[in-house]
Motif scaffolding. Sequence first.
Motif, PDB file in Angstrom:
ATOM      1  N   UNK A 102      49.836  -1.294 -81.382  1.00  0.00           N
ATOM      2  CA  UNK A 102      50.364  -2.582 -82.285  1.00  0.00           C
ATOM      3  C   UNK A 102      51.722  -2.278 -82.323  1.00  0.00           C
ATOM      4  N   UNK A 103      52.066  -1.551 -83.014  1.00  0.00           N
ATOM      5  CA  UNK A 103      52.967  -1.245 -83.449  1.00  0.00           C
ATOM      6  C   UNK A 103      53.954  -0.993 -81.672  1.00  0.00           C
ATOM      7  N   UNK A 132      38.826  11.830 -83.216  1.00  0.00           N
ATOM      8  CA  UNK A 132      39.176  10.574 -84.378  1.00  0.00           C
ATOM      9  C   UNK A 132      40.438  10.523 -84.066  1.00  0.00           C
ATOM     10  N   UNK A 133      41.103  10.157 -83.268  1.00  0.00           N
ATOM     11  CA  UNK A 133      42.438   9.280 -83.257  1.00  0.00           C
ATOM     12  C   UNK A 133      42.433   8.334 -82.467  1.00  0.00           C
ATOM     13  N   UNK A 190      54.860   1.593 -68.126  1.00  0.00           N
ATOM     14  CA  UNK A 190      55.463   2.388 -68.775  1.00  0.00           C
ATOM     15  C   UNK A 190      55.118   2.402 -70.362  1.00  0.00           C
ATOM     16  N   UNK A 191      54.145   1.852 -70.344  1.00  0.00           N
ATOM     17  CA  UNK A 191      53.522   1.507 -71.734  1.00  0.00           C
ATOM     18  C   UNK A 191      52.452   2.621 -71.867  1.00  0.00           C
ATOM     19  N   UNK A 192      51.879   2.853 -70.180  1.00  0.00           N
ATOM     20  CA  UNK A 192      50.942   3.671 -70.526  1.00  0.00           C
ATOM     21  C   UNK A 192      51.953   5.579 -71.001  1.00  0.00           C
ATOM     22  N   UNK A 243      53.170   9.351 -75.207  1.00  0.00           N
ATOM     23  CA  UNK A 243      53.584  10.228 -76.025  1.00  0.00           C
ATOM     24  C   UNK A 243      53.475  10.810 -77.612  1.00  0.00           C
ATOM     25  N   UNK A 244      52.161   9.177 -77.892  1.00  0.00           N
ATOM     26  CA  UNK A 244      52.659   9.614 -78.941  1.00  0.00           C
ATOM     27  C   UNK A 244      51.393  10.908 -79.406  1.00  0.00           C
ATOM     28  N   UNK A 245      50.779  11.595 -78.697  1.00  0.00           N
ATOM     29  CA  UNK A 245      50.252  12.805 -79.461  1.00  0.00           C
ATOM     30  C   UNK A 245      48.805  13.027 -79.435  1.00  0.00           C
ATOM     31  N   UNK A 246      48.379  11.441 -79.378  1.00  0.00           N
ATOM     32  CA  UNK A 246      46.968  11.212 -79.922  1.00  0.00           C
ATOM     33  C   UNK A 246      46.318  11.023 -78.425  1.00  0.00           C
TER      34      UNK A 246
END
Length: 169
Positions: free
Chosen positions: A30-31, A20-21, A70-72, A77-80
């Motif tokens: 998006x940020x 559910x993330x 690098x975006x992957x 790092x979002x922990x989601x």
Amino acid sequence: PAYEPGNSDRRWWAIFTRSRHEKALARELERFDIPFFLPLVIRENRIRSRIVEVYWPLFGGYVFMFGRDDERVRALTTNRVATVLAVPDQWQLRNDLKQLNRLIELDAPLTIERRLMPGRRVRIKSGPMRGLEGVVTQRRGGQRRLLVAVEFIQHGVSVEIDDFMVEPV
């Protein structure tokens, strides 16, 4: 999903999120200004005896990101994120997502399909869905449906069609 592989150093990744993330990861991407596609459909939900409309991920657990290596790593790092899947056929995934997006934009009544079975590939030859390709499946009662799949993750959606609308591919 107008993002095309080959035009930049970006590529498609299928991100399997923690439970559910999906929407939270989409907000973070998006940020970070990382292009992504999260197919959402409107679904009615009952909350305290009120019916409200919510945007629901069409494929639970999946967000499709169009990014660099690098975006992957930044998404991780979002922990989601549970796992990031490399997409071997970039053009196939792009085309699958493009067709899926078109069905969502047409507000077609979609049915989620899992574990796709092989069948006859067809193309719709008339109407607002003209040009979409998929597999015809038959349900109980003779109801015919066109299955539009994101083959890489073995999920898809189906929409009811009439035989006269399709031609073999």
